[in-house]
Design an enzyme around this catalytic site. Structure first.
Site, PDB file in Angstrom:
ATOM      1  N   LYS A 135      36.971  37.470  52.434  1.00 18.32           N
ATOM      2  CA  LYS A 135      38.129  36.579  53.107  1.00 18.32           C
ATOM      3  C   LYS A 135      39.292  36.429  51.723  1.00 18.32           C
ATOM      4  O   LYS A 135      40.185  35.893  52.922  1.00 18.32           O
ATOM      5  CB  LYS A 135      37.554  34.899  53.606  1.00 18.32           C
ATOM      6  CG  LYS A 135      36.837  35.004  54.329  1.00 18.32           C
ATOM      7  CD  LYS A 135      36.132  33.812  55.317  1.00 18.32           C
ATOM      8  CE  LYS A 135      35.752  33.422  56.693  1.00 18.32           C
ATOM      9  NZ  LYS A 135      34.166  34.035  56.082  1.00 18.32           N
ATOM     10  N   SER A 187      31.455  35.453  51.876  1.00 14.34           N
ATOM     11  CA  SER A 187      32.785  35.061  52.835  1.00 14.34           C
ATOM     12  C   SER A 187      33.373  34.791  51.434  1.00 14.34           C
ATOM     13  O   SER A 187      34.903  35.022  51.491  1.00 14.34           O
ATOM     14  CB  SER A 187      32.453  33.802  53.161  1.00 14.34           C
ATOM     15  OG  SER A 187      31.910  33.475  54.090  1.00 14.34           O
ATOM     16  N   SER A 196      36.120  28.801  55.694  1.00 15.81           N
ATOM     17  CA  SER A 196      35.960  29.503  55.670  1.00 15.81           C
ATOM     18  C   SER A 196      35.232  30.278  57.435  1.00 15.81           C
ATOM     19  O   SER A 196      34.086  30.932  57.242  1.00 15.81           O
ATOM     20  CB  SER A 196      34.215  29.637  55.036  1.00 15.81           C
ATOM     21  OG  SER A 196      34.006  31.258  54.727  1.00 15.81           O
TER      22      SER A 196
END
Length: 392
Positions: A69, A66, A126
């Site tokens: 991102k 993640s 997230s």
């Protein structure tokens, strides 16, 4: 050919290298083998100069999970600055965005949510669904947004990064490196609003409604580490535990990245150690504040015909504590060719910090106001005024 103006600065600088340098600022850093020793890869950089303070296999291609991102947020912040979107805009969630698995904020197909709340969902919790919803809003499809992510990676000269999605969900040929993640974060931090999101520990979406959702930051260091205000965690079975963290104390900000830790506890401990090392071993001095005038430029065909050239970001020197401080200079390069109008914020040059006439790092210079082409009447007026002065 660019015009160059030399400025002597009554400040000092230690060992620094060009922006996004892959060379360690000081080889002594590697002598401390206890820093991030259990990570597959790690890096520590000083945010303003981009100087690498510590490096362990920082260019190894690994799944970023993640932490992907960070690039998603970077493109969102760029779109906000360009006024392609606004924080108050309403986004209608697609069925595809709502179908995202993994970490999510449980968006429903057809649900309406503001850009501001979706950024919270990405930065704090997230949310994969929030990431895709924003990607579709900006680029039409996730595929087009991913294309923009890879184009941005090329612009930033990230040699070990390639994206397949906006979320970091496992996918073939989706990879980055600790160093590249630090560079992305450095770029993202140019948008000062981002830490207003990433520093939030808890918040709510749909507060007061039946489907109220409690957001809790996946980065626990923002609550426990002094000065921590970002940036992004990551975890998949393949990537293990990852974290890109930022912290600021006084006038110095550092960025630490750890990839491939076995547990979140080990990850946080290694990040804390890297941040400690940065603050304990280095300090910075400001050369120019953000948007401080570096020089005044005069263009006879411009309106106004005199205007300031300013720094896009603050400019600092970096000094390793206990080392001798050499004097530095700055070299200003301004473009020769001007085509009006020029919009406020346009990059028109570069300021290079030098030590002993050797470049250390560079930062963009911009105009701090809109500049248009002077009218024929205004040009005639200026010519007449010049003739009168010459006659005097």
């Amino acid at each position: 050919m660019k015009r160059r103006v030399l400025f002597m600065i009554g400040l000092f600088i230690g060992s620094m290298f060009c922006n996004y340098s892959t060379v360690l600022a000081n080889e002594e850093n590697n002598e401390d083998q206890t820093l991030a020793d259990d990570a597959l890869s790690s890096v520590l950089i000083e945010q303003n100069t981009g100087t690498v303070l510590f490096d362990k296999d920082a260019h190894e291609q690994l799944p970023p999970a993640s932490m992907t991102k960070i690039m998603t947020l970077l493109l969102i912040m760029e779109a906000l600055e360009k006024e392609e979107i606004s924080k108050d805009d309403t986004v209608v969630v697609s069925e595809y965005a709502a179908s995202m698995g993994g970490s999510q904020v449980f968006l429903e197909a057809g649900e309406e949510m503001s850009v501001d709340d979706l950024i919270k969902g990405i930065a704090i919790a997230s949310g994969n669904d929030a990431s895709v919803a924003m990607a579709e809003t900006i680029a039409g499809t996730e595929e087009e947004f991913v294309s923009a992510m890879n184009k941005k990676a090329e612009e930033l000269k990230l040699e070990n990064t390639h994206f397949v999605n906006t979320t970091g969900l496992p996918a073939s040929n989706h990879y980055s490196s600790a160093y590249d993640m630090a560079v992305m974060t450095k770029e993202l931090l140019k948008y000062e609003d981002i830490t207003n999101y990433t520093s939030i520990y808890e918040d709510y979406l749909r507060q007061g409604e039946e489907n109220e959702f409690w957001l809790v930051n996946t980065n626990k260091l923002i609550r426990s580490y002094p000065g921590a205000d970002g940036m992004k965690t990551g975890y998949t079975n393949e990537a293990k535990y990852c974290l890109t963290a930022t912290a600021k104390r006084d006038d110095m900000r550092v960025i630490a990245v750890v990839m491939g830790a076995e547990t979140p506890k080990e990850r946080n401990k290694m990040i804390s150690g890297l941040l400690d090392y940065g603050f304990q071993s280095y300090h910075t001095k400001q050369l120019f504040a953000k948007e401080e005038s570096v020089m005044e430029l005069e263009k006879i065909k411009a309106e106004p015909h005199q205007f300031d050239i300013v720094t896009e970001q603050s400019v600092h020197s970096l000094q390793k504590k206990g080392q001798e401080e050499p004097t530095i200079t700055t070299d200003v390069s301004i473009q020769d060719e001007w085509k009006f109008p020029v919009k406020k914020g346009t990059v028109v040059g570069e300021l290079t910090v030098e030590e002993n006439n050797e470049p250390i790092y560079s930062t963009p210079l911009i105009v701090n106001e809109d500049i248009k082409e002077a009218s024929t009447l205004e040009l005639a007026k200026r010519t007449l005024q010049k003739m009168v002065k010459t006659g005097d």
